[in-house]
Motif scaffolding. Structure first.
Motif, PDB file in Angstrom:
ATOM      1  N   ILE A  51     -36.444  -4.039 -10.103  1.00 46.94           N
ATOM      2  CA  ILE A  51     -36.879  -4.790  -8.923  1.00 46.94           C
ATOM      3  C   ILE A  51     -36.098  -6.096  -8.914  1.00 46.94           C
ATOM      4  CG2 ILE A  51     -38.845  -5.868  -7.758  1.00 46.94           C
ATOM      5  CD1 ILE A  51     -40.644  -3.843  -9.153  1.00 46.94           C
ATOM      6  N   HIS A  52     -35.567  -6.424  -7.759  1.00 48.71           N
ATOM      7  CA  HIS A  52     -34.718  -7.608  -7.651  1.00 48.71           C
ATOM      8  C   HIS A  52     -35.518  -8.860  -7.989  1.00 48.71           C
ATOM      9  CE1 HIS A  52     -31.921 -10.563  -5.982  1.00 48.71           C
ATOM     10  NE2 HIS A  52     -30.993  -9.599  -6.131  1.00 48.71           N
ATOM     11  N   ILE A  53     -34.883  -9.786  -8.706  1.00 50.61           N
ATOM     12  CA  ILE A  53     -35.551 -11.004  -9.185  1.00 50.61           C
ATOM     13  C   ILE A  53     -36.073 -11.853  -8.031  1.00 50.61           C
ATOM     14  CG2 ILE A  53     -33.478 -12.440  -9.334  1.00 50.61           C
ATOM     15  CD1 ILE A  53     -36.244 -12.465 -11.923  1.00 50.61           C
ATOM     16  N   LEU A  54     -35.387 -11.820  -6.881  1.00 52.45           N
ATOM     17  CA  LEU A  54     -35.844 -12.602  -5.727  1.00 52.45           C
ATOM     18  C   LEU A  54     -37.094 -11.985  -5.085  1.00 52.45           C
ATOM     19  CD1 LEU A  54     -32.462 -13.636  -4.062  1.00 52.45           C
ATOM     20  CD2 LEU A  54     -33.978 -15.010  -5.481  1.00 52.45           C
ATOM     21  N   ALA A  55     -37.379 -10.734  -5.418  1.00 52.79           N
ATOM     22  CA  ALA A  55     -38.621 -10.124  -4.938  1.00 52.79           C
ATOM     23  C   ALA A  55     -39.767 -10.405  -5.909  1.00 52.79           C
ATOM     24  CB  ALA A  55     -38.431  -8.622  -4.770  1.00 52.79           C
ATOM     25  N   VAL A  56     -39.467 -10.488  -7.200  1.00 54.02           N
ATOM     26  CA  VAL A  56     -40.490 -10.714  -8.224  1.00 54.02           C
ATOM     27  C   VAL A  56     -40.915 -12.179  -8.271  1.00 54.02           C
ATOM     28  CG1 VAL A  56     -40.951 -10.614 -10.700  1.00 54.02           C
ATOM     29  CG2 VAL A  56     -39.695  -8.761  -9.597  1.00 54.02           C
ATOM     30  N   LEU A  57     -39.928 -13.084  -8.163  1.00 50.03           N
ATOM     31  CA  LEU A  57     -40.171 -14.513  -8.341  1.00 50.03           C
ATOM     32  C   LEU A  57     -41.199 -15.092  -7.364  1.00 50.03           C
ATOM     33  CD1 LEU A  57     -39.359 -16.881 -10.132  1.00 50.03           C
ATOM     34  CD2 LEU A  57     -37.559 -17.403  -8.483  1.00 50.03           C
ATOM     35  N   PRO A  58     -41.118 -14.803  -6.055  1.00 52.75           N
ATOM     36  CA  PRO A  58     -42.126 -15.384  -5.145  1.00 52.75           C
ATOM     37  C   PRO A  58     -43.553 -14.922  -5.468  1.00 52.75           C
ATOM     38  CG  PRO A  58     -40.281 -14.541  -3.884  1.00 52.75           C
ATOM     39  CD  PRO A  58     -40.067 -14.124  -5.297  1.00 52.75           C
ATOM     40  N   PHE A  59     -43.705 -13.650  -5.811  1.00 46.48           N
ATOM     41  CA  PHE A  59     -45.046 -13.164  -6.150  1.00 46.48           C
ATOM     42  C   PHE A  59     -45.564 -13.821  -7.430  1.00 46.48           C
ATOM     43  CE2 PHE A  59     -43.596  -9.651  -3.431  1.00 46.48           C
ATOM     44  CZ  PHE A  59     -44.654  -9.621  -2.542  1.00 46.48           C
ATOM     45  N   TRP A  60     -44.690 -14.032  -8.384  1.00 48.47           N
ATOM     46  CA  TRP A  60     -45.108 -14.667  -9.623  1.00 48.47           C
ATOM     47  C   TRP A  60     -45.495 -16.128  -9.383  1.00 48.47           C
ATOM     48  CZ3 TRP A  60     -43.227 -18.653 -12.766  1.00 48.47           C
ATOM     49  CH2 TRP A  60     -43.855 -18.751 -14.012  1.00 48.47           C
ATOM     50  N   ILE A  61     -44.730 -16.826  -8.549  1.00 50.45           N
ATOM     51  CA  ILE A  61     -45.035 -18.236  -8.235  1.00 50.45           C
ATOM     52  C   ILE A  61     -46.391 -18.344  -7.535  1.00 50.45           C
ATOM     53  CG2 ILE A  61     -44.332 -20.205  -6.801  1.00 50.45           C
ATOM     54  CD1 ILE A  61     -41.416 -19.458  -7.495  1.00 50.45           C
ATOM     55  N   VAL A  62     -46.675 -17.449  -6.595  1.00 54.36           N
ATOM     56  CA  VAL A  62     -47.974 -17.466  -5.899  1.00 54.36           C
ATOM     57  C   VAL A  62     -49.112 -17.183  -6.887  1.00 54.36           C
ATOM     58  CG1 VAL A  62     -49.369 -16.231  -4.181  1.00 54.36           C
ATOM     59  CG2 VAL A  62     -47.026 -16.893  -3.642  1.00 54.36           C
ATOM     60  N   LEU A  63     -48.896 -16.238  -7.803  1.00 55.42           N
ATOM     61  CA  LEU A  63     -49.916 -15.929  -8.805  1.00 55.42           C
ATOM     62  C   LEU A  63     -50.196 -17.133  -9.697  1.00 55.42           C
ATOM     63  CD1 LEU A  63     -51.730 -13.847 -10.300  1.00 55.42           C
ATOM     64  CD2 LEU A  63     -49.760 -13.386 -11.749  1.00 55.42           C
ATOM     65  N   VAL A  64     -49.145 -17.790 -10.162  1.00 52.55           N
ATOM     66  CA  VAL A  64     -49.304 -18.966 -11.026  1.00 52.55           C
ATOM     67  C   VAL A  64     -50.010 -20.089 -10.266  1.00 52.55           C
ATOM     68  CG1 VAL A  64     -48.052 -20.779 -12.258  1.00 52.55           C
ATOM     69  CG2 VAL A  64     -47.395 -18.392 -12.557  1.00 52.55           C
TER      70      VAL A  64
END
Length: 200
Positions: free
Chosen positions: A44-57
């Motif tokens: 999974i592309h890092i630009l797809a993972v990063l926004p979801f992780w930031i919202v979770l944090v």
């Protein structure tokens, strides 16, 4: 110049407030980092993972920290002080009696009820101990209408037993949900051999 000091003080307060939150959520944050890395390694592309992780944090850190201070004990209910003189009378009865509040919580049980049902913690819901839908519906009907109800309740296992269950409202005054308390008389009426002490 003064506004720069305020901004710096605000940032300092923010980071000091963030420390306990990070410490409290470190397990979930660590797990989310592992999941984000695994998702990136899975293709999974890092630009797809990063926004979801930031919202979770952000959501995790926005939650309030559970306080370590003990909760103050609730004030005693009015019914406990007003029924103190009735406790010896109810305990002298040889039939099980439960005193039930209008919100279907058990306020008191006499000694005969303790032998039949075991100790029911105060303020626990009647439906947690009495599993018969007919009895619970009868209690709810009495709470709604204020009229006396009575049914015969039969148990099949481990032996056949028939119980007369009677519910009647009692006006005790005070501010406890219109002051009505329901003493439920759960007495044994007919029984085939032997009597079952834990029925209903």
């Amino acid at each position: 110049m003064e506004s720069e000091g305020i901004v710096l003080d605000g940032a300092k307060v923010f980071w000091q407030g963030l420390k306990p939150k990070l410490k409290a959520e470190r397990g979930i944050l660590g797990l989310s980092i592992v999941l984000a890395v695994l998702a990136a390694l899975a293709g999974i592309h890092i630009l797809a993972v990063l926004p979801f992780w930031i919202v979770l944090v952000a959501a995790l850190l926005k939650r309030s920290i559970p306080s370590a201070e003990p909760m103050p004990e609730a004030a005693p209910r009015v019914t406990e002080t007003r029924t103190d003189s009735l406790i010896p009378v109810l305990n002298a009865l040889d039939m099980p009696v439960l005193v039930i509040a209008a919100d279907e919580t058990v306020l008191f049980q006499n000694t005969a009820a303790e032998k039949v049902f075991g100790t029911i913690p105060p303020e626990s819901y009647l439906s947690a101990r009495v599993r018969s839908p007919g009895i619970l519906d009868m209690v709810r009907e009495t709470i709604a209408t204020g009229k006396v109800n009575q049914i015969e309740h039969s148990e099949r296992l481990p032996s056949d037993a028939v119980y007369v269950v009677r519910v009647a409202p009692a006006d005790i005054g005070g501010d406890v949900q219109s002051g009505r308390v329901l003493p439920a008389d759960l007495s044994r009426h007919l029984a085939d051999p032997p009597h079952r002490p834990d029925a209903i």
